[in-house]
Design an enzyme around this catalytic site. Structure first.
Site, PDB file in Angstrom:
ATOM      1  N   LEU A   1       0.832  -1.202   0.000  1.00 15.50           N
ATOM      2  CA  LEU A   1       0.000   0.000   0.000  1.00 15.50           C
ATOM      3  C   LEU A   1       0.873   1.262   0.000  1.00 15.50           C
ATOM      4  O   LEU A   1       2.074   1.189   0.231  1.00 15.50           O
ATOM      5  CB  LEU A   1      -0.911  -0.011   1.241  1.00 15.50           C
ATOM      6  CG  LEU A   1      -1.910  -1.169   1.323  1.00 15.50           C
ATOM      7  CD1 LEU A   1      -2.591  -1.205   2.693  1.00 15.50           C
ATOM      8  CD2 LEU A   1      -2.965  -1.058   0.225  1.00 15.50           C
TER       9      LEU A   1
ATOM     10  N   HIS B   1      14.243  32.692  20.165  1.00 15.38           N
ATOM     11  CA  HIS B   1      15.615  33.032  19.781  1.00 15.38           C
ATOM     12  C   HIS B   1      16.582  32.008  20.380  1.00 15.38           C
ATOM     13  O   HIS B   1      16.444  31.672  21.552  1.00 15.38           O
ATOM     14  CB  HIS B   1      15.972  34.424  20.303  1.00 15.38           C
ATOM     15  CG  HIS B   1      17.410  34.784  20.034  1.00 15.38           C
ATOM     16  ND1 HIS B   1      17.856  35.128  18.771  1.00 15.38           N
ATOM     17  CD2 HIS B   1      18.497  34.822  20.846  1.00 15.38           C
ATOM     18  CE1 HIS B   1      19.157  35.378  18.824  1.00 15.38           C
ATOM     19  NE2 HIS B   1      19.571  35.190  20.066  1.00 15.38           N
TER      20      HIS B   1
END
Ligand code: FAD
Ligand code: NAI
Length: 471
Positions: A40, A450
């Site tokens: 699949l 940051h």
């Protein structure tokens, strides 16, 4: 014996088909999925997204060890490539994921029918193969995907002249790989083999690579790839390929000429990758007998609800119009399942991200500057280079930039184009902003941790709404 009948039968188990089948079953519809391939997952899991990303990651690690570790003060002994181990790892990743879908089918009670599906008309489908039978369905979803576009005069044998499928399984690193087509497959697979030691030449028909990408960003992209060692022959077409007795031993001799006409030249390769696009796949589906109409490009024609011209037959994914991307097929699969269950399925085609998984990655969403210019829309641009981003500097990944485009009047974000480290992940911040109709100022005012690459997006947004801080 009466045939099995279902609410929904999906033909094809790629990202469109398998996701659609799972969603339909979750919404209470009796669902089957017919797949002719032994496993699949369709193109994406077996011979597309997943094996290519496995090799891109492995080859990236190899290239880092070869060229980058020393700058970080890491010494390695003589570097050696075990290509078989790299390929075995790729095969295992694919196997794990395709088996995962089998598990998900069982968990969600999707009937997996092994074999080839053919429309018989009147809501009936013939399955030939392991689970040969005829089934009937209230709704049929065609999700049969796409196949390689052939190039006349260059016959693919998947050994010397390969498609992406062969390029994912080469047994040794070619000395010289010539890639025909400077699009997504060419540059991703070209990068894999370049990093592993091949000389790579990309022959592109147009005067630029990745034609659908913002020109300014794709120009920088080509510069970065050239710096890595990839060679380009733009505005050039391949007219024929000679192998065997007609070429040097074990080599392919390509005949090239300028796209606009001119003197011919020859290019000798060990391996040639043909990557000039993909075409919708509908072979043997019985579309004609069922009366399902195609468009001029051989794609199944659908309306905005994925309905074909035949009531009860729908189509999604690569086999219909739109970008040939796994996540586009998936969203369409979910939307049609929701519609069939009486809900309001919807796909926002304005925010489909497009990602090229080279290094740096190239990711974009929404409109390019070229498109806005052509449409006469007034826009503002904000740019920020990764060279000025602290995390990129710390990591040593400073190639590239963020380019954001916003509406000149409303400040609404219209497009985002990122060439840089992890651009494929970063772009989703812009996808979300656009999904919520966000403005450049919204992005500029939002917190950005940051030090992160994302701060380059905040700075590009600041460049539109006020002023950048860090350049
Ligand atoms: P497919 O995945 O093509 O699946 C169709 C399935 O239908 C196949 O399994 C086929 O066997 C089956 N089928 C066909 N006819 C029948 C029939 N009559 N009966 C039964 N079964 C049938 N996209 C991305 O978004 N990101 C990527 O990184 C990416 N990388 C790629 C790399 C490569 C090398 C390639 C080739 C493609 C890549 N793509 C990528 C594109 C992506 O694979 C496709 O967009 C996606 O697979 C389309 O999904 P689909 O469900 O429409 O069709
Ligand atoms: P593509 O459409 O991306 O690129 C094909 C390139 O070949 C274009 O630049 C085109 O101008 C060029 N070309 C066309 N005919 C030519 C010729 N005769 N000679 C030389 N150049 C020629 O197609 P590609 O790379 O084959 O990929 C097919 C599709 O698969 C992609 O469009 C994409 O939808 C999907 N894909 C997505 C990936 C991702 O999302 N990361 C990765 C790989 C594939």
């Amino acid at each position: 014996m009466a045939e099995d009948s279902f609410d929904v039968v999906v033909i094809g188990s790629g990202p469109g088909g398998y996701v659609c089948a799972i969603k339909a079953a979750q919404l209470g519809l009796k669902t089957a999925c017919i797949e002719k391939h032994a496993t699949l997952g369709g193109t994406c899991l077996n011979i597309g997204c997943i094996p290519s990303k496995a090799l891109l990651t492995s080859s990236h690690k190899y290239a880092d060890a070869a060229h980058d570790f020393a700058a970080h003060g890491i010494k390695v002994g003589k570097l050696d490539l075990d290509l078989k181990a790299m390929m075995d790892r790729k095969t295992k990743v694919v196997g794990d994921l395709t088996k995962g879908i089998e598990f998900l089918f069982k968990k969600n009670k999707v009937t997996h029918l092994k074999g080839t599906g053919k429309l018989l008309g009147g809501g009936k489908i013939e399955v030939s193969g392991e689970n040969a039978q005829t089934v009937s369905a209230k709704n049929i979803i065609i999700a049969t995907g796409s196949d390689v576009t052939p190039l006349p005069g260059v016959t693919i044998d998947e050994k010397q002249i390969v498609s992406s499928t062969g390029a994912l399984s080469l047994e040794k690193v070619p000395e010289h790989l010539v890639v025909i087509g400077g699009g997504v497959i060419g540059l991703e697979m070209g990068s894999v083999w370049l990093r592993l030691g091949a000389k790579v030449t990309v022959v592109e028909f147009l005067d630029r690579i990745v034609p659908s990408i913002d020109t300014e960003v794709s120009t920088q992209f080509q510069r970065v790839l050239t710096k890595q060692g990839m060679a380009f022959k733009l505005g050039t077409k391949v007219t024929s390929a000679m192998t065997g007795a007609k070429s040097a031993k074990g080599k392919v001799t390509l005949s090239l000429e300028p796209a606009k006409g001119g003197a011919k030249e020859e290019l000798v390769a060990d391996t040639v990758l043909v990557a000039i696009g993909r075409k919708p796949y509908t072979e043997g589906l019985g579309l004609e007998a069922a009366g399902v109409a195609l468009d001029e490009k051989g794609r199944i024609k659908t309306d905005h609800h994925f309905q074909t011209n035949v009531p009860g037959i729908y189509a999604i994914g690569d086999v219909i119009a739109g970008p040939m991307l796994a996540h586009k097929a998936e969203e369409e699969g979910v939307a049609i399942a929701e519609m069939l269950a009486g809900q309001a399925g919807h796909v926002n085609y304005e925010t489909v991200p497009n990602i090229i998984y080279t290094w740096p990655e190239l990711a974009s969403v929404g409109k390019s500057e070229d498109e806005l210019k052509a449409a006469g829309v007034a826009y503002k641009i904000g740019k920020f280079p990764f060279l000025a981003n602290s995390r990129a500097k710390a990591n040593g990944d400073t190639d590239g930039l963020v380019k954001l485009i916003a509406d000149a009047k409303t400040d609404r974000l219209l497009g985002a184009h990122i060439l840089g480290p992890d651009a494929g992940t970063l772009i989703h911040e812009c996808v979300m902003a656009m999904e919520f109709h966000g403005s450049a100022e919204d992005v500029a005012r939002a917190f950005h941790g940051h030090p992160t690459f994302n701060e380059a997006i905040k700075e590009a947004a600041l460049a539109i709404s006020s002023k950048t801080i860090h350049i």
